[in-house]
Each structure stands twice: as structure tokens, then as C-alpha cells.
Design an enzyme around this catalytic site. Structure first.
Site, PDB file in Angstrom:
ATOM      1  NE  ARG A   8       3.734  -3.876  -1.991  1.00 15.83           N
ATOM      2  CZ  ARG A   8       3.289  -2.781  -1.030  1.00 15.83           C
ATOM      3  NH1 ARG A   8       4.012  -2.022  -1.385  1.00 15.83           N
ATOM      4  NH2 ARG A   8       2.276  -2.965  -0.349  1.00 15.83           N
TER       5      ARG A   8
ATOM      6  CG  HIS B 141       7.562   3.279   2.967  1.00 15.80           C
ATOM      7  ND1 HIS B 141       6.086   3.199   3.388  1.00 15.80           N
ATOM      8  CD2 HIS B 141       8.000   3.678   3.985  1.00 15.80           C
ATOM      9  CE1 HIS B 141       6.029   3.762   4.558  1.00 15.80           C
ATOM     10  NE2 HIS B 141       7.260   4.249   5.118  1.00 15.80           N
TER      11      HIS B 141
ATOM     12  CD  GLU C 135       5.148   2.886  -1.258  1.00 16.02           C
ATOM     13  OE1 GLU C 135       4.905   3.420  -0.197  1.00 16.02           O
ATOM     14  OE2 GLU C 135       4.954   1.760  -1.467  1.00 16.02           O
TER      15      GLU C 135
ATOM     16  CG  ASP D  14       0.230   7.804   2.437  1.00 15.50           C
ATOM     17  OD1 ASP D  14      -0.713   7.709   3.176  1.00 15.50           O
ATOM     18  OD2 ASP D  14       1.324   7.522   2.545  1.00 15.50           O
TER      19      ASP D  14
ATOM     20  CG  HIS E 272       6.069  -1.615   2.245  1.00 20.61           C
ATOM     21  ND1 HIS E 272       6.087  -0.831   1.052  1.00 20.61           N
ATOM     22  CD2 HIS E 272       5.622  -1.012   3.261  1.00 20.61           C
ATOM     23  CE1 HIS E 272       5.407   0.321   1.501  1.00 20.61           C
ATOM     24  NE2 HIS E 272       5.213   0.197   2.668  1.00 20.61           N
TER      25      HIS E 272
ATOM     26  CD  GLU F 116       3.593   7.617  -0.660  1.00 20.21           C
ATOM     27  OE1 GLU F 116       3.584   6.681  -1.182  1.00 20.21           O
ATOM     28  OE2 GLU F 116       3.261   7.724   0.713  1.00 20.21           O
TER      29      GLU F 116
ATOM     30  CE1 TYR G  23      -1.549   7.887  -1.201  1.00 19.16           C
ATOM     31  CE2 TYR G  23       0.501   7.675  -2.967  1.00 19.16           C
ATOM     32  CZ  TYR G  23      -0.380   7.095  -1.628  1.00 19.16           C
ATOM     33  OH  TYR G  23       0.345   6.519  -0.796  1.00 19.16           O
TER      34      TYR G  23
ATOM     35  CB  SER H  24       3.842   5.974  -5.218  1.00 20.78           C
ATOM     36  OG  SER H  24       3.712   6.049  -4.143  1.00 20.78           O
TER      37      SER H  24
ATOM     38  CG  ASN I 148       7.218  -0.942  -2.385  1.00 21.21           C
ATOM     39  OD1 ASN I 148       6.709  -1.313  -1.621  1.00 21.21           O
ATOM     40  ND2 ASN I 148       7.020   0.209  -2.936  1.00 21.21           N
TER      41      ASN I 148
END
Length: 517
Positions: free
Chosen positions: A247, A163, A10, A104, A249, A109, A102, A111, A165
């Protein structure tokens, strides 16, 4: 398996503009970010994106659940942590490549969709750059100026996230994960840092460092992502079958423009996770005495000679720590354990070899890794300018060049120019990236999500989606949620025939288990 696992990235993008509102004031980043997302959704090829007004399905969002076994009270949470609240004014779009684009925290962002290995992660991460650039070009055609930067700091004290994941078995105790990951994450910027001009959160001191994020770390373990940032984040929001998976993160990484750097960042961490899952004893003895301070010590020393103190009193460099982790991964991979076996295209061997080669080069002469390690390439370019100009790291022109490095505009971005010139090694080609802009990975549920968007779209009954669901309208217009909890469910080989049989979402629902929304 091996280094192969479900993973994704992300990236919150930095944003600037010369636009002014009717009162003559600068247009806010929130408004600018909305312009970007809406521009892509409106200007994308047919079927490539849901309208920016389409919904995100928040049903399974649990941002305050902590992997340590409790849930933070909403009254105690910072508003930035409440990512499970639907805001109809926030632009969001689900793309045909399975990604989410979207707004954020006042940033656009991207993702990425779920992928199953580090090389695929690079491909769909680069696709995100092209998505963002397409939005900027659409706005430019409308006379609206916006610039986007794939970085993590503005040089004035603000930091925004990249970030990662990773899907991890729920059976692995979280305290084991955290204990073994902290030393690795502290050292990882040696091979995965994007580089940064300035020391301190607001660049209070002149200098150059490896990581964009190290100066913003303030805790070893915690739930927060935008304040008191920890080395290991504890958010327990699996977006997958909860009793089987967690998950992980990861919030400490840098946004990177160099393919090999991105590849090593995700691949090396996935390898270390596999060691933690199968042979944790190989990582014993690497705990740090003061991890947060150590993260800054490693980052602040581009000579790679600085040592950090371990809990047992020894002192090692970041290179030493990474070599110890690589040795553990190589031993585990050679053990014959079934979790290291690979049935498809080999990923583990190439990743471990590349990791070792880069470490060897950095130990001999860091400048030799400029084509692979982003902070080295950036430092070289900026140092050459400083030498020609007879200046040092306190020069504001170097700070401006640092920002320009990350500009997504290929005519302005320094990293984009080096990539185009072949001075940053490419692992994925332009055709692969172009395909990934509009097509999802075929081996995860991202394929189902992306194909539903492409084939049916809002006009065909697609109303919302999330990582583990899609919301479709039936023949009466009623909303139905289809869950896809397993990240490797919804793959092309499992559901292509199903989708081929239906021309709209209502027909598709006739063959799927769904629930009321």
C-alpha cells in the site's frame, strides 16, 4: 487497469469551537473530535454506522514496518506513529458505506472505503464531507457548537494530513517507486494544490502558494507522518495479501474541495504508478537535484514560471515536469501492455485527456483553470477581495478567508458556495453523493464490510472491523475474525447471495472461515 486500481483517501479535519469546560477553559480538540464521531454514530440513519464504542481490529496494523526492509524499534518511535495500540477512550465507528470515522491525533478523520478509480474516489470523498456535516448538525441540535474545516493547516504552524492510498504490486521494487515518484509529487500541486495564504510553516512571510503541505516537507524518504515529513512515505502496512501487494501511503497531498482537482490528484498519480510498473524507462532523466527545496519553489510560485534544478543540471518548471509525466503515461497507455487494458468503463482515456487539457489551460493563462484547479479558484477569489480592499497578502482578513474556504458548512464555506453556484465544476452529483454516504462501493471488499454493518450492526453480532477483517460474535458470543485480505474480494457480485442467506452474524459465520480473536 490503466489508471484504475484500488485507492482511497484519509482526511483529518480541522476543528474549532466556542465550547468551554466546567472550569471555563476551552474544550480540547480531542474531546471535540470525540463529540463529532459519537454524534454521527448516534444520529446516523438506522444501520448506517456502528456505535462509536465499537472496536477497530488492530491485529494487522504494522505502523513501524518500513518498506526499505526493516522495522523501527518502538522505543525510537514518536508516539504519533503508534497507531496499532487500541485506546478504548478514542471514538471510532465503521460506517455502512465501508468507511471509518474516528478520532486521530485530536482531529476527526474520515477514511474513505476502498474504490477502484479516481472518479469513485471523488464520490466517496465528498460523501465524507456530508458525514462530517451531519455530525455537526446533530451537535448543533444539542446546543454544542463545532466547526469543521477540510484543510491541512491552521496558519499558526500546525499541519494535519490528507493521506492517499494506492494498491501497488509487491513485485515493483520500492526504490524504483520512490525515485520516480519524487519528481512527480514535487510538481503535482500545480494541478492538485488547494492553495494557501502565507509562506513558511507558521506563515512567517506574506504571499500565496499552491500547496498547503509543501512548507512542512523536510525529507525525501522516511517513515514519519507527523514530524520530519517526507515526500515519499515508507510505511509498509499493506492491509492486503502481503506477498502480493504493498500500500503506497502518500502524505504530501492537500485536502481538496474542487472535484476536478481531487480527480486529477488521484488519477494522475495512479497513471504515473502504472508507468513505473510497466515502462519505468519513460520516466528516466527527471530526478531532481534538491527535491525538498524544489517542492517549496514550485509551491511558492503561482505564476508557474519558477524552475527547479534537475540532477542532470537542466532546469524545468512544475508544468514542464507534469507534461513530461503525462507524455510518459500517454506513451505507456498506447503501448498495448496488458496492464493498461481496461475491461469495464474506460477510465484512462478520460483522465489523460482532462490532465492534458488542464495543463494546456494553465500554460496559456492560469486564471482560465479556476473552475477545475482549486488553488487558482481560491487565489482569484482572495485577490479580488484584496483589490477591492486595497490590501495585500499580509492582511489577516485574507488568512481568515483562506480558512473559511474550507469550512464544511454550506452557508459559510467559500468553496461550498462556489460549488453550489457552478463556479467549481462538479463531477459527481448530489444524488450520487447522498447514496455514497450510506452505501459502499460494490467492486471492493468495502461492500462486504459496509453491508455487514448495515444488515447486522452491533445488535446482530458485529463487534469490530478493519480494512482487511471483520470481527463477529458467534451463537455463543465468542468473537471470531473473518479475514478479507484481497481488496477486490468481498465484492457484491461475489458475496451478496451469501449475506442474503443470513439474518445475523452468527449465521454468517457458519459459512465462513474464521479464527479466534
Amino acid at each position: 487497469m490503466g489508471v484504475g486500481r484500488v485507492m482511497g483517501i484519509e482526511t483529518e479535519l480541522g476543528i474549532t469551537s466556542t465550547q468551554r469546560d466546567p472550569a471555563g477553559q476551552p474544550v480540547t480538540p480531542m474531546v471535540l473530535s470525540g463529540q463529532v464521531v459519537r454524534a454521527y454514530a448516534a444520529g446516523a440513519p438506522a444501520g448506517a454506522a456502528l456505535p462509536a464504542a465499537a472496536g477497530w481490529d488492530y491485529a494487522d496494523e504494522t505502523p513501524l514496518r518500513d518498506a526499505r526492509g526493516f522495522e523501527m524499534a518502538r522505543a525510537l518511535a514518536h508516539r504519533s506513529q503508534l497507531t496499532d495500540v487500541e485506546d478504548p477512550t478514542i471514538a471510532t465507528s465503521v460506517l455502512s458505506n465501508g468507511a471509518r470515522f474516528y478520532v486521530d491525533h485530536a482531529h476527526p478523520e474520515y477514511s474513505s472505503p476502498e474504490v477502484t478509480g479516481p472518479l469513485a474516489a471523488v464520490r466517496w470523498d465528498r460523501a465524507g464531507e456530508e458525514v462530517a456535516l451531519a455530525a455537526v448538525r446533530t451537535l448543533a441540535q444539542e446546543g454544542l457548537d463545532v466547526r469543521l474545516y477540510k484543510n491541512n493547516v491552521d496558519g499558526k504552524g500546525a499541519s494535519y494530513g490528507t493521506h492517499e492510498n494506492y494498491l501497488v504490486p509487491r513485485s515493483v521494487p520500492f526504490d524504483r517507486l520512490a525515485a520516480h515518484l519524487i519528481p512527480f509529487l514535487v510538481a503535482r500541486p500545480v494541478i492538485a494544490g488547494a492553495g494557501r495564504v502565507g509562506l513558511g510553516q507558521a506563515s512567517e512571510r506574506p504571499g500565496f502558494q499552491l500547496s498547503q503541505r509543501a512548507d512542512y516537507l523536510e525529507a525525501e524518504i522516511g517513515l514519519e507522518t507527523t514530524l520530519r515529513r517526507p515526500i515519499v512515505n515508507t510505511r509498509d502496512e499493506p492491509h492486503a495479501t502481503p506477498h502480493l501487494h504493498r500500500r503506497l501511503h502518500v502524505i504530501v497531498g492537500d485536502a481538496t474541495m474542487a472535484d476536478v482537482t481531487t480527480y486529477l490528484a488521484l488519477g494522475s498519480l495512479s497513471a504515473v504508478l502504472r508507468v513505473v510498473e510497466t515502462h519505468p524507462h519513460l520516466l528516466d532523466g527527471l530526478a531532481l537535484a534538491r527535491p525538498v527545496a524544489a517542492a517549496q519553489q514550485v509551491s511558492h510560485d503561482p505564476t508557474l514560471r519558477a524552475t527547479v534544478e534537475l540532477a542532470d543540471g537542466r532546469h524545468l518548471t512544475g508544468l514542464d515536469l507534469l507534461e513530461a509525466h503525462l507524455d510518459a503515461a500517454e506513451q505507456a497507455a498506447a503501448s498495448g501492455h496488458e496492464a493498461w487494458a481496461e475491461t469495464g468503463e474506460a477510465q484512462t482515456g478520460p483522465l489523460l485527456r482532462r490532465w492534458g487539457e488542464v495543463l494546456d489551460t494553465l500554460r496559456r493563462d492560469p486564471t482560465g483553470a479556476a473552475g477545475q484547479v482549486e488553488w487558482v479558484a481560491k487565489q482569484q477569489l482572495l485577490q479580488r477581495f484584496a483589490e477591492r480592499a486595497g490590501t495585500g497578502w499580509e492582511d489577516n482578513r485574507l488568512a481568515a478567508m483562506d480558512i473559511q474556504w474550507h469550512d464544511l458548512d454550506p452557508d459559510r464555506g467559500l468553496a461550498r458556495k462556489l460549488r453550489a453556484a457552478g463556479r467549481l465544476e462538479r463531477l459527481v452529483g448530489e444524488e450520487e453523493i447522498a447514496h455514497a454516504v450510506t452505501h459502499p462501493p460494490e467492486d471492493t471488499r468495502a461492500w462486504f464490510r459496509g453491508e455487514v454493518v448495515r444488515r447486522y450492526g452491533a445488535g446482530g453480532g458485529v463487534r469490530a472491523a478493519s480494512w482487511d477483517s471483520v470481527v463477529l460474535a458467534d451463537e455463543r458470543g465468542r468473537l471470531r475474525r473473518v479475514r478479507i485480505e484481497e481488496p477486490t474480494g468481498g465484492r457484491r457480485d461475489r458475496v451478496a447471495d451469501l449475506l442474503d442467506r443470513h439474518t445475523d452474524a452468527a449465521g454468517l459465520l457458519s459459512e465462513l472461515v474464521s479464527e479466534d480473536v
